[in-house]
Scaffold this motif. Structure first.
Motif, PDB file in Angstrom:
ATOM      1  N   ASN A  76       0.842  -1.194   0.000  1.00  0.00           N
ATOM      2  CA  ASN A  76       0.000   0.000   0.000  1.00  0.00           C
ATOM      3  C   ASN A  76       0.875   1.241   0.000  1.00  0.00           C
ATOM      4  OD1 ASN A  76       0.798  -0.172   2.873  1.00  0.00           O
ATOM      5  ND2 ASN A  76      -0.647   1.513   3.122  1.00  0.00           N
ATOM      6  N   VAL A  77       0.299   2.335  -0.417  1.00  0.00           N
ATOM      7  CA  VAL A  77       1.018   3.615  -0.464  1.00  0.00           C
ATOM      8  C   VAL A  77       0.266   4.621   0.398  1.00  0.00           C
ATOM      9  CG1 VAL A  77       1.857   5.478  -1.929  1.00  0.00           C
ATOM     10  CG2 VAL A  77       1.853   3.141  -2.787  1.00  0.00           C
ATOM     11  N   PRO A  78       0.941   5.322   1.330  1.00  0.00           N
ATOM     12  CA  PRO A  78       0.252   6.312   2.161  1.00  0.00           C
ATOM     13  C   PRO A  78      -0.196   7.509   1.329  1.00  0.00           C
ATOM     14  CG  PRO A  78       2.616   6.436   2.518  1.00  0.00           C
ATOM     15  CD  PRO A  78       2.377   5.230   1.650  1.00  0.00           C
ATOM     16  N   PRO A  79      -1.192   8.259   1.800  1.00  0.00           N
ATOM     17  CA  PRO A  79      -1.692   9.412   1.034  1.00  0.00           C
ATOM     18  C   PRO A  79      -0.606  10.421   0.685  1.00  0.00           C
ATOM     19  CG  PRO A  79      -3.179   8.876   2.834  1.00  0.00           C
ATOM     20  CD  PRO A  79      -1.968   8.023   3.028  1.00  0.00           C
ATOM     21  N   SER A  80       0.243  10.767   1.659  1.00  0.00           N
ATOM     22  CA  SER A  80       1.341  11.705   1.390  1.00  0.00           C
ATOM     23  C   SER A  80       2.565  10.887   1.018  1.00  0.00           C
ATOM     24  CB  SER A  80       1.626  12.568   2.623  1.00  0.00           C
ATOM     25  OG  SER A  80       0.490  13.309   3.001  1.00  0.00           O
ATOM     26  N   GLU A  81       2.657  10.525  -0.273  1.00  0.00           N
ATOM     27  CA  GLU A  81       3.704   9.589  -0.651  1.00  0.00           C
ATOM     28  C   GLU A  81       4.969  10.268  -1.184  1.00  0.00           C
ATOM     29  OE1 GLU A  81       4.794   8.481  -3.863  1.00  0.00           O
ATOM     30  OE2 GLU A  81       3.637   9.922  -5.034  1.00  0.00           O
ATOM     31  N   ARG A  82       4.939  11.562  -1.396  1.00  0.00           N
ATOM     32  CA  ARG A  82       6.153  12.296  -1.786  1.00  0.00           C
ATOM     33  C   ARG A  82       6.886  12.690  -0.521  1.00  0.00           C
ATOM     34  NH1 ARG A  82       8.011  11.964  -6.780  1.00  0.00           N
ATOM     35  NH2 ARG A  82       9.202  13.828  -6.250  1.00  0.00           N
ATOM     36  N   ARG A  83       8.091  12.135  -0.342  1.00  0.00           N
ATOM     37  CA  ARG A  83       8.820  12.302   0.907  1.00  0.00           C
ATOM     38  C   ARG A  83      10.269  12.708   0.666  1.00  0.00           C
ATOM     39  NH1 ARG A  83       5.785  11.525   5.874  1.00  0.00           N
ATOM     40  NH2 ARG A  83       3.787  10.708   5.153  1.00  0.00           N
ATOM     41  N   ILE A  84      10.932  13.080   1.772  1.00  0.00           N
ATOM     42  CA  ILE A  84      12.350  13.422   1.747  1.00  0.00           C
ATOM     43  C   ILE A  84      13.095  12.355   2.523  1.00  0.00           C
ATOM     44  CG2 ILE A  84      14.095  15.172   2.255  1.00  0.00           C
ATOM     45  CD1 ILE A  84      11.916  16.081   0.329  1.00  0.00           C
ATOM     46  N   GLY A  85      14.056  11.718   1.897  1.00  0.00           N
ATOM     47  CA  GLY A  85      14.791  10.673   2.597  1.00  0.00           C
ATOM     48  C   GLY A  85      15.893  10.093   1.744  1.00  0.00           C
ATOM     49  N   ARG A  86      16.179   8.824   1.968  1.00  0.00           N
ATOM     50  CA  ARG A  86      17.266   8.122   1.275  1.00  0.00           C
ATOM     51  C   ARG A  86      16.681   6.894   0.580  1.00  0.00           C
ATOM     52  NH1 ARG A  86      19.171  10.895   5.539  1.00  0.00           N
ATOM     53  NH2 ARG A  86      21.216  11.901   5.320  1.00  0.00           N
ATOM     54  N   PRO A  87      16.160   7.083  -0.624  1.00  0.00           N
ATOM     55  CA  PRO A  87      15.427   6.009  -1.303  1.00  0.00           C
ATOM     56  C   PRO A  87      16.273   4.794  -1.639  1.00  0.00           C
ATOM     57  CG  PRO A  87      15.786   7.885  -2.775  1.00  0.00           C
ATOM     58  CD  PRO A  87      16.178   8.343  -1.413  1.00  0.00           C
ATOM     59  N   LEU A  88      17.568   4.979  -1.911  1.00  0.00           N
ATOM     60  CA  LEU A  88      18.422   3.838  -2.253  1.00  0.00           C
ATOM     61  C   LEU A  88      18.535   2.887  -1.069  1.00  0.00           C
ATOM     62  CD1 LEU A  88      20.276   2.431  -4.267  1.00  0.00           C
ATOM     63  CD2 LEU A  88      22.163   3.835  -3.403  1.00  0.00           C
ATOM     64  N   ALA A  89      18.824   3.440   0.104  1.00  0.00           N
ATOM     65  CA  ALA A  89      18.944   2.616   1.304  1.00  0.00           C
ATOM     66  C   ALA A  89      17.596   1.974   1.654  1.00  0.00           C
ATOM     67  CB  ALA A  89      19.451   3.453   2.469  1.00  0.00           C
ATOM     68  N   LEU A  90      16.521   2.746   1.560  1.00  0.00           N
ATOM     69  CA  LEU A  90      15.195   2.228   1.872  1.00  0.00           C
ATOM     70  C   LEU A  90      14.830   1.085   0.929  1.00  0.00           C
ATOM     71  CD1 LEU A  90      12.503   2.385   3.394  1.00  0.00           C
ATOM     72  CD2 LEU A  90      11.785   4.140   1.756  1.00  0.00           C
ATOM     73  N   SER A  91      15.082   1.253  -0.365  1.00  0.00           N
ATOM     74  CA  SER A  91      14.780   0.208  -1.337  1.00  0.00           C
ATOM     75  C   SER A  91      15.563  -1.053  -1.035  1.00  0.00           C
ATOM     76  CB  SER A  91      15.100   0.691  -2.759  1.00  0.00           C
ATOM     77  OG  SER A  91      14.313   1.810  -3.105  1.00  0.00           O
ATOM     78  N   ARG A  92      16.816  -0.889  -0.642  1.00  0.00           N
ATOM     79  CA  ARG A  92      17.669  -2.037  -0.341  1.00  0.00           C
ATOM     80  C   ARG A  92      17.109  -2.841   0.833  1.00  0.00           C
ATOM     81  NH1 ARG A  92      20.522  -5.661  -2.641  1.00  0.00           N
ATOM     82  NH2 ARG A  92      22.162  -6.526  -1.349  1.00  0.00           N
ATOM     83  N   VAL A  93      16.676  -2.137   1.877  1.00  0.00           N
ATOM     84  CA  VAL A  93      16.126  -2.814   3.055  1.00  0.00           C
ATOM     85  C   VAL A  93      14.839  -3.554   2.699  1.00  0.00           C
ATOM     86  CG1 VAL A  93      15.083  -2.474   5.323  1.00  0.00           C
ATOM     87  CG2 VAL A  93      17.170  -1.237   4.713  1.00  0.00           C
ATOM     88  N   LEU A  94      13.924  -2.881   2.017  1.00  0.00           N
ATOM     89  CA  LEU A  94      12.638  -3.490   1.679  1.00  0.00           C
ATOM     90  C   LEU A  94      12.805  -4.679   0.732  1.00  0.00           C
ATOM     91  CD1 LEU A  94      10.395  -0.322   1.250  1.00  0.00           C
ATOM     92  CD2 LEU A  94      10.483  -1.893   3.198  1.00  0.00           C
TER      93      LEU A  94
END
Length: 209
Positions: A76-94
């Motif tokens: 699922n995707v939360p309503p406020s899906e545009r965020r500030i962070g580190r997508p490479l690291a997050l993608s790797r974990v998920l």
């Protein structure tokens, strides 16, 4: 299929090849990254990104594995899906948590859940309907090497791809300001989850050079 149609057997063989290649690639990346100290996949500066794109890309990567085992992958995707962070690291974990869940699940589904926490936080959860984690494994769950008995009867340590991936995930989550946790719900299966700060893009102020 660019040069012609594929029959069912060829499609199944391609899914097997893809699954094996993805597993080997992830394992090799984990070995290299752990040797480097665990921060190579963490971007130096946060950046705006789309949670929807991260999850859709993840779903596309793991779908061949799920289809081969007859499993469903939900997200699922939360309503406020545009965020500030580190997508490479997050993608790797998920990706690591999801492939692990698929590996140890024979029936049912794997579910990737996102939940907004306050204005800036997001909780991520990867849950499966597998057999859960045995008590003897819990103590060494995040260790790349685990004590075991070999086929010849000798005791020692063996290399654990799953443990290596979880050790890498824990390092990356900590680098993003969170803590990786797990639980085995009463209804069965396993759930890994963590919460990190991901402010909405409206709160982003680019850093000047």
């Amino acid at each position: 299929g660019q040069s012609g149609g594929l029959n069912d057997l060829q499609k199944r063989q391609l899914r097997l090849v893809y699954s094996a290649a993805l597993g080997l690639s992830s394992l090799a990346s984990d070995v290299i990254e752990l040797a480097r100290g665990g921060d190579h996949f963490v971007e130096r500066e946060p950046e705006p990104f789309s949670l929807a794109e991260v999850l859709e890309s993840l779903h596309a990567m793991v779908l061949p594995i799920a289809e081969e085992k007859g499993l469903e992958v939900r997200y699922n995707v939360p309503p406020s899906e545009r965020r500030i962070g580190r997508p490479l690291a997050l993608s790797r974990v998920l990706l690591n948590l999801t492939t692990n869940a698929l590996k140890f699940t024979d029936d049912g589904f794997v579910e990737i859940t996102t939940k907004a926490k306050g204005m800036a936080g997001v909780e991520f959860s990867v849950r499966d309907t597998g057999h859960g984690i045995s008590p003897e494994v819990l103590a060494s769950l995040y260790q790349p090497f685990r004590r075991s008995r070999s086929r010849a009867g000798r005791k020692g340590f063996h290399f654990s791809g799953t443990g290596l991936g979880l050790a890498m995930c824990r390092k990356l989550v900590e680098a993003m300001g969170g803590e990786l946790a797990h639980e085995c719900p009463p209804e069965g299966g396993t759930r890994f989850y963590f919460e990190i700060g991901l402010p909405p893009t409206a709160a982003w102020v680019p850093t000047s050079d």
